[in-house]
Design a protein around this motif. Structure first.
Motif, short mmCIF file in Angstrom:
data_model
loop_
_atom_site.label_atom_id
_atom_site.label_comp_id
_atom_site.label_asym_id
_atom_site.label_seq_id
_atom_site.Cartn_x
_atom_site.Cartn_y
_atom_site.Cartn_z
N ASP A 576 -21.94 53.91 -21.21
CA ASP A 576 -22.89 52.92 -20.72
C ASP A 576 -22.39 51.50 -21.00
N HIS A 577 -21.87 51.30 -22.20
CA HIS A 577 -21.32 49.99 -22.56
C HIS A 577 -20.13 49.65 -21.66
N ALA A 578 -19.25 50.63 -21.44
CA ALA A 578 -18.05 50.37 -20.64
C ALA A 578 -18.42 49.99 -19.20
N PHE A 579 -19.39 50.70 -18.61
CA PHE A 579 -19.76 50.42 -17.23
C PHE A 579 -20.43 49.05 -17.08
N ARG A 580 -20.99 48.53 -18.15
CA ARG A 580 -21.62 47.22 -18.10
C ARG A 580 -20.64 46.07 -18.40
N SER A 581 -19.49 46.40 -18.94
CA SER A 581 -18.59 45.37 -19.45
C SER A 581 -17.77 44.75 -18.33
N ARG A 582 -17.10 43.65 -18.65
CA ARG A 582 -16.29 42.92 -17.69
C ARG A 582 -14.91 42.59 -18.28
N SER A 583 -13.91 42.78 -17.43
CA SER A 583 -12.55 42.32 -17.70
C SER A 583 -11.95 42.90 -18.98
N TYR A 584 -12.25 44.17 -19.24
CA TYR A 584 -11.61 44.89 -20.34
C TYR A 584 -10.87 46.10 -19.79
N ILE A 585 -9.99 46.64 -20.61
CA ILE A 585 -9.53 48.01 -20.44
C ILE A 585 -10.25 48.83 -21.50
N ASN A 586 -11.14 49.70 -21.05
CA ASN A 586 -11.90 50.57 -21.95
C ASN A 586 -11.26 51.95 -21.92
N LEU A 587 -10.58 52.31 -22.98
CA LEU A 587 -9.97 53.63 -23.09
C LEU A 587 -10.89 54.51 -23.92
N ILE A 588 -11.37 55.60 -23.32
CA ILE A 588 -12.30 56.52 -23.97
C ILE A 588 -11.62 57.88 -24.06
N VAL A 589 -11.55 58.44 -25.26
CA VAL A 589 -10.82 59.68 -25.48
C VAL A 589 -11.75 60.71 -26.11
N ILE A 590 -11.95 61.83 -25.40
CA ILE A 590 -12.77 62.92 -25.93
C ILE A 590 -12.42 64.18 -25.16
N ASP A 591 -12.44 65.32 -25.82
CA ASP A 591 -12.05 66.55 -25.16
C ASP A 591 -13.22 67.14 -24.37
N LYS A 592 -12.86 68.02 -23.42
CA LYS A 592 -13.85 68.63 -22.53
C LYS A 592 -14.38 69.95 -23.05
N GLN A 593 -13.73 70.56 -24.04
CA GLN A 593 -14.12 71.89 -24.50
C GLN A 593 -15.41 71.84 -25.32
N PRO A 594 -16.11 72.96 -25.44
CA PRO A 594 -17.31 72.98 -26.30
C PRO A 594 -16.96 72.50 -27.71
N GLN A 595 -17.76 71.60 -28.23
CA GLN A 595 -17.48 71.02 -29.54
C GLN A 595 -18.78 70.78 -30.29
N LEU A 596 -18.67 70.72 -31.59
CA LEU A 596 -19.85 70.50 -32.41
C LEU A 596 -20.44 69.12 -32.13
N GLN A 597 -21.76 69.05 -32.18
CA GLN A 597 -22.49 67.82 -31.93
C GLN A 597 -23.04 67.30 -33.26
N TRP A 598 -22.87 66.01 -33.50
CA TRP A 598 -23.12 65.47 -34.83
C TRP A 598 -24.36 64.58 -34.92
N LEU A 599 -24.58 63.74 -33.92
CA LEU A 599 -25.57 62.67 -34.06
C LEU A 599 -26.65 62.77 -32.99
N SER A 600 -27.88 62.50 -33.38
CA SER A 600 -28.95 62.33 -32.40
C SER A 600 -28.66 61.09 -31.56
N MET A 601 -29.38 60.92 -30.47
CA MET A 601 -29.11 59.77 -29.62
C MET A 601 -29.37 58.46 -30.37
N ASP A 602 -30.43 58.36 -31.10
CA ASP A 602 -30.70 57.13 -31.85
C ASP A 602 -29.59 56.86 -32.85
N GLN A 603 -29.16 57.91 -33.54
CA GLN A 603 -28.07 57.75 -34.50
C GLN A 603 -26.78 57.35 -33.79
N ALA A 604 -26.53 57.95 -32.62
CA ALA A 604 -25.30 57.65 -31.88
C ALA A 604 -25.28 56.20 -31.43
N ILE A 605 -26.42 55.69 -30.95
CA ILE A 605 -26.47 54.30 -30.50
C ILE A 605 -26.18 53.36 -31.67
#
Length: 798
Positions: A576-605
């Protein structure tokens, strides 16, 4: 839109004598200004005899391609004046920069943007002196050049930039001049396929002009030496209607090129009219293409010292060298400059005469003034849905598993629906593989070739861009954003290195654009890397490489952003932050396989907003005093290994105080003076203390973390584990073992570097080593990881 009348096309194709005089005057003026930029530091209008003192101390620039670039520009400007067609000009031979700078100057745009470069003799002198000089401008069509969205310094990308510029841009015509040296590059050869993805009902048009002038820097070019019939066959096989113009005679070349351009534009408008008025049968159109054959260095010195120059590689750069020292060369240069009759082209003040200035279109129809080449002026914010609505619901951290990128796909699906004219995903045939396939619920893949009954989610109305070329996907997105629209390039992590130099060049463009107040900020270049090194165990070593992180880290802090979200909710917040941003290179790295989930949405934000944080639930650090060791992590797989290592220490060495720190925004690690996202000294100390040793598990190459924490308190206390080029076809956990980032390695590192060790530390080290030995034997026998590793979640034995 309606098709142009036969009368208009006839007028376009047959310029009158007055029109020919104007075209030729503008072309001569542009050629004169081009040569002046290369050679002159004084006497810009030859108001006195040329002397060595008038010549620059260093002669830099490229003359050979420039006359052709200027000829094309003059005729496209006439087309615009007569039809109102909006156009953007992309010069593939990028070092023809002086020709495009001269064009912007003759159109008046250059002086509007750079008021010191006035339209008189002092302004001309400044124009000449600044070219390829200290404190001036580069020799290619750079970000400083009005009207440019294609730098051209790295050859091969003019067509992909042209196609990306016209996607969802129905009224735009992109003139893409392909140099015949550039046509030898792999990316350019692959980019002809853009016509297989262009929809005439909703997209604009690309008119390629293959400029075959015969030579590159030191020899002939392949296509120029081929039989013209072979060149026609090659280009028609790509799906183009080939229109050819050849010669060096005047005014014959003006007449022939005007006729070719009229034919091409008429064909483009006919295709678009049929598609937009409902008479199109839906098949891929055969788009026009012009092959222009003119001599390299046309109108320059035919011979120098008895050696042929014009029409050969010798005219590629500076055809007359040693002008300051060689009176004969100086005399040739003066005759060459005066052959354009500058006294007819510029008045007594040094301004272009009406015959020249009258050739330019009005206002923003001028190609050097088009807003399409300053896309931030046209950018509309995305209508984004609330990303929190796609959250993974979790109870306890590290228990549930999910494919994190699947939630991002659902988010982008709804972005597509809400932004049908300004958002696209670009992906090399891997959208479903990368778990982004929800976008196909609202859009097919774009494809203009024939479709069979076995095809799924593919057709002419699709707007998901899939082609098995990182160069095309990356380049399309670059120009899509530079012309004011938004998107994402998603690819397998290892193969992002195929287009890594494009990432670098785009970053350089954004960096330089920030220095120019007239360049409006554009949507960011968003790159998603999935199918990562740590989970390409099945594909093997060739698919295991996190190198793009290192590439982006080398770029300046006002552009580079690297995010390593550990789970789906953090990924959504970052996206969401990347799509709102301007004039950056936003490199986002995360795997596609099933993975453990750590944070609630509020915690993640909260976590993503801060960029890093202590996961108190994962460690044994109560915050009342410094811990014995800090386990830090950045990246999804290594985060899991870090939390597992902390659990082992918690269970087997309960007296050891362990702190777990997770970093999601990699650029928070540098000092604030080194990067805008750098965390304050106070926050850094809050996370890492100033003295406690840190075992840092990192997704990429270990040296990156050492680079980022340079200058932080006692930076030598950071022990980094990451990818060390140890890979093969193996199991997921074995990838961490081979690269010494496994939970067992991290436990042993913690014991080796802790400031205080409770009883049992030696026995725990021995146990870790025995687990590694057991792992090695187990995977060979069972072809999968040990159950306690494969099925591990927080609270289960690790």
């Amino acid at each position: 839109m309606s098709a142009p009348s036969d009368e208009l096309l006839d007028d376009l194709g047959r310029p009158s004598e007055d029109e020919l005089a104007g075209l030729d005057a503008w072309w001569r003026a542009n050629n004169y200004l081009t040569i002046g930029q290369i050679y002159l530091q004084a006497n810009p209008l030859l108001r006195e005899p040329l002397t060595a003192a008038h010549i620059k101390p260093r002669l830099l620039g490229h003359w050979g391609t420039s006359p052709g670039l200027s000829l094309i520009y003059a005729h496209v400007s006439r087309l615009i004046r007569m039809t109102g067609q909006r156009a953007v000009y992309l010069a593939g031979p990028g070092h023809g920069g002086p020709a495009l700078v001269a064009a912007g100057y003759l159109e008046g745009t250059y002086s509007e943007i750079y008021p010191a470069v006035t339209r008189n003799e002092p302004g001309l002198l400044r124009l000449f002196r600044q070219f390829s000089s200290p404190g001036g401008i580069p020799s290619h069509v750079s970000v400083t050049t009005p009207g440019s969205i294609h730098e051209g310094g790295e050859l091969g990308y003019v067509l992909v930039h042209a196609f990306g510029a016209v996607m969802d841009n129905p009224d735009l015509l992109a003139i893409a001049v392909v140099g015949d040296g550039e046509a030898e590059t792999g990316p350019l050869e692959g980019s002809w396929k853009g016509v297989s993805f262009l929809n005439p009902a909703r997209d604009g048009a690309v008119l390629p002009v293959l400029h075959l002038n015969g030579a590159k820097i030191s020899g002939p070019t392949v296509l120029a030496r081929k039989d013209p019939a072979e060149v026609r066959a090659l280009l028609s096989g790509h799906g183009y209607e080939v229109i050819e113009v050849e010669g060096d005679d005047l005014p014959g070349m003006h007449l022939r090129f005007a006729a070719a351009l009229a034919q091409a534009w008429g064909r483009i408008r006919a295709i678009q009219t049929a598609a937009r008025e409902g008479t199109w049968d839906g098949s891929r159109p055969t788009w026009p293409l012009i092959v222009l054959r003119s001599p390299k260095g046309w109108t320059g010195p035919a011979e120098v010292d008895g050696i042929t120059v014009t029409g050969t590689w010798r005219s590629h750069q500076v055809p007359l060298s040693g002008v300051k020292e060689n009176p004969e060369h100086l005399a040739i240069l003066e005759r060459w400059l005066r052959s354009y009759r500058p006294d007819e082209l510029f008045d007594e003040t040094g301004a272009p005469v009406p015959l020249v200035s009258g050739q330019s279109p009005d206002g923003d129809l001028r190609m050097s003034a088009t807003a399409h080449a300053n896309g931030g002026l046209l950018t509309r914010d995305l209508d984004l849905p609330d990303f929190t609505g796609y959250a993974v619901k979790i109870g306890e951290p590290g228990v549930e598993r999910a494919e994190s990128t699947r939630r991002l796909g659902e988010f982008m699906r709804d972005i597509y629906s809400r932004n049908p004219d300004r958002f696209r995903l670009f992906c090399p045939d891997e959208t479903n593989s990368n778990r982004l396939g929800a976008v196909f619920e609202v859009s097919d893949r774009a494809f203009m070739e024939h479709v069979t009954a076995d095809d799924v989610a593919i057709g002419r109305d699709g707007r998901v861009m899939e082609v098995l070329s990182e160069h095309n996907c990356h380049g399309w997105l670059e120009s899509y954003t530079l012309t004011g629209r938004h998107g994402m390039f998603a690819t397998y992590e290892a193969f992002a290195m195929v287009s890594a130099s494009q990432t670098v060049q785009h970053g350089k463009w954004l960096q330089e654009a920030k220095r120019l107040p007239w360049r409006a900020k554009v949507p960011s270049l968003n790159i998603l890397l999935t199918s990562t090194a740590w989970r390409n165990d099945h594909n093997g070593f060739s698919h295991q490489g996190p190198g793009l992180i290192q590439v982006v880290l080398t770029q300046r802090g006002d552009v580079a952003r690297v995010y390593l979200p550990p789970d789906a909710n953090c990924l959504l917040s970052v996206a969401d932050h990347a799509f709102r941003s301007r004039s950056y290179i936003n490199l986002i790295v995360i795997d596609k396989q099933p993975q453990l989930q750590w944070l609630s949405m509020d915690q993640a934000i909260e976590h993503c907003t801060r960029g890093a944080g202590i996961w108190q639930w994962a460690g044994t650090d109560d915050g009342t005093s410094d811990p014995d060791i800090i386990l830090a992590c950045a990246g999804d797989v290594v985060t899991m290994e870090t939390v597992a290592a902390a659990q082992i220490l918690k269970e087997r060495l309960p007296g050891m105080r362990v702190r777990v720190v997770n970093v999601v925004d990699l650029m928070t690690l540098p000092r604030p003076k080194d990067h805008p996202h750098g965390m304050s000294e106070t926050f850094f100390t809050e996370l890492f203390t100033d003295t406690v040793d840190v075992v840092f598990a990192f997704h990429g190459y270990p040296g990156a973390i050492h680079q980022l924490v340079h200058g932080r308190p006692d930076a030598d206390r950071f022990r980094v584990r990451g990818f060390i080029e140890q890979g093969t076809t193996t199991t997921p956990f074995d990838m961490t073992v081979r690269n010494r980032t496994s939970r067992y390695h991290l436990v042993m590192d913690a014991i080796n570097n802790a400031r205080r060790l409770p009883p049992g530390a030696a026995a725990l080290k021995d146990w870790c080593q025995s687990q590694l030995d057991r792992h090695e034997a187990y995977i060979v026998e069972h072809l999968e990881d040990m159950p306690e590793v494969r099925d591990w979640a927080v609270g289960r034995p690790a």
